[in-house]
Design a protein around this motif. Sequence first.
Motif, PDB file in Angstrom:
ATOM      1  N   LYS A   1     -10.051  -1.565   2.088  1.00 29.84           N
ATOM      2  CA  LYS A   1     -10.863  -0.348   1.994  1.00 29.84           C
ATOM      3  C   LYS A   1     -10.481   0.670   3.063  1.00 29.84           C
ATOM      4  CE  LYS A   1     -15.586   1.364   1.500  1.00 29.84           C
ATOM      5  NZ  LYS A   1     -15.349   2.549   2.335  1.00 29.84           N
TER       6      LYS A   1
ATOM      7  N   SER B   1      -5.999   3.634  -6.278  1.00 27.94           N
ATOM      8  CA  SER B   1      -6.478   2.479  -5.509  1.00 27.94           C
ATOM      9  C   SER B   1      -7.220   1.479  -6.398  1.00 27.94           C
ATOM     10  CB  SER B   1      -7.392   2.940  -4.368  1.00 27.94           C
ATOM     11  OG  SER B   1      -8.615   3.452  -4.858  1.00 27.94           O
ATOM     12  N   HIS B   2      -7.619   1.904  -7.597  1.00 29.23           N
ATOM     13  CA  HIS B   2      -8.260   0.988  -8.541  1.00 29.23           C
ATOM     14  C   HIS B   2      -7.235   0.112  -9.258  1.00 29.23           C
ATOM     15  CE1 HIS B   2     -11.633   3.681  -7.891  1.00 29.23           C
ATOM     16  NE2 HIS B   2     -12.408   2.850  -8.528  1.00 29.23           N
TER      17      HIS B   2
ATOM     18  N   GLY C   1       0.803  -1.215   0.000  1.00 30.57           N
ATOM     19  CA  GLY C   1       0.000   0.000   0.000  1.00 30.57           C
ATOM     20  C   GLY C   1       0.834   1.262   0.000  1.00 30.57           C
TER      21      GLY C   1
ATOM     22  N   ILE D   1      -4.001  -0.475  -7.773  1.00 30.03           N
ATOM     23  CA  ILE D   1      -3.208  -1.148  -6.741  1.00 30.03           C
ATOM     24  C   ILE D   1      -4.171  -1.553  -5.633  1.00 30.03           C
ATOM     25  CG2 ILE D   1      -1.249  -0.961  -5.154  1.00 30.03           C
ATOM     26  CD1 ILE D   1      -0.208   1.341  -6.897  1.00 30.03           C
ATOM     27  N   PRO D   2      -4.667  -2.792  -5.660  1.00 27.27           N
ATOM     28  CA  PRO D   2      -5.680  -3.220  -4.682  1.00 27.27           C
ATOM     29  C   PRO D   2      -5.149  -3.166  -3.242  1.00 27.27           C
ATOM     30  CG  PRO D   2      -5.522  -4.780  -6.510  1.00 27.27           C
ATOM     31  CD  PRO D   2      -4.355  -3.850  -6.630  1.00 27.27           C
ATOM     32  N   ILE D   3      -5.903  -2.508  -2.382  1.00 29.10           N
ATOM     33  CA  ILE D   3      -5.566  -2.412  -0.961  1.00 29.10           C
ATOM     34  C   ILE D   3      -6.867  -2.519  -0.162  1.00 29.10           C
ATOM     35  CG2 ILE D   3      -3.463  -1.043  -1.228  1.00 29.10           C
ATOM     36  CD1 ILE D   3      -5.120   1.461  -0.649  1.00 29.10           C
TER      37      ILE D   3
ATOM     38  N   ARG E   1      -7.421   2.460   2.000  1.00 28.77           N
ATOM     39  CA  ARG E   1      -7.758   3.410   0.936  1.00 28.77           C
ATOM     40  C   ARG E   1      -8.397   4.672   1.503  1.00 28.77           C
ATOM     41  NH1 ARG E   1     -13.099   3.442  -2.597  1.00 28.77           N
ATOM     42  NH2 ARG E   1     -13.694   4.197  -0.536  1.00 28.77           N
TER      43      ARG E   1
END
Length: 316
Positions: free
Chosen positions: A259, A252-253, A71, A255-257, A262
């Motif tokens: 919620k 954030s779309h 992240g 690089i998945p992290i 984010r």
Amino acid sequence: MLHTFVNAIQGVLVILFVLMLGYFLAKYRWFDSKVSDLFAKVVVNVSLPLYMIANLTSTFTKDELEHSARGLLIPFLSILFSYSVAVMIARVANVKAHRRGLFAAIFSLSNSIFVGLPMSLALFGDVATPYTLLYYMANTTIWWTLGVYGIIRDNREEKQKVLSIDTVKRIFNLPLIGFLIGVGLVLLQIKLPKFIFDSFKMVGGLTTPLSIFCVGITMHEMGFKNFRLDKDSILVFAGRFLVTPFITWLLSHFIPIPKLMRDVFIIMSAMPVMVNSAIISRVYNGDYEFATAMITYSTVFSVVIMPFLMVLIKII
């Protein structure tokens, strides 16, 4: 949605109450610049490093921390992209030449500790602290390299390298060292003795109130008389409260992290202008008055904007 808005209002009101208490105590001369300097030293050099160690070791397991590390890409990239946007805007919008480096820095970099950490705690609770610190790590690294370099370049007589021993020392300050120690203890799965942990937690509890007091004292000292809302000011507000949060959300779309991570990053990216910007501008003969006005008014505006931003991030 209404519940989110009410909770956000409650969190912001906590910050606002302590902020105004600091402001009025400064107005009635209980607090002054010396007290503010003392509070800042205690926070940066004592309470915040200990708070980071205690919080990280009590919040994360080794697996959770390793999973969260990726992240860190988002705050680094969002700040760098925002800085690049600011540089282009400064040229297209004909921002005054003697403040373009300052403009780019305060457009893209936020007050991640003295306002960001208390705000994050008020809105999300202690569970958000590690994510706040990840943002702080990226923010402080870029500030003491690219940000400060740009401010120095505003004064054409000054010549400074982006990286120097002094810059490295500033990047690896005590809060960041405390963060790294906390990370190391978690990764090595070392638990602090109870009396040390409780001591660190108790002293770390000073961080939030003293940080907000510092902002309140600073706001009183800066005052509201000399502010003029011009084109450059409006563009800075757009950078702080629209452009940088939007870039963070967009990344954030890709690089998945989690919620929560984010949401914390978005809130942190919309924090007010860094207090250090006025100090650095003054040291290097930059536009100190512009930096001062932006710190004061972005701090006030952030308190109003946060509840609406909290509702927005719950929807998107």
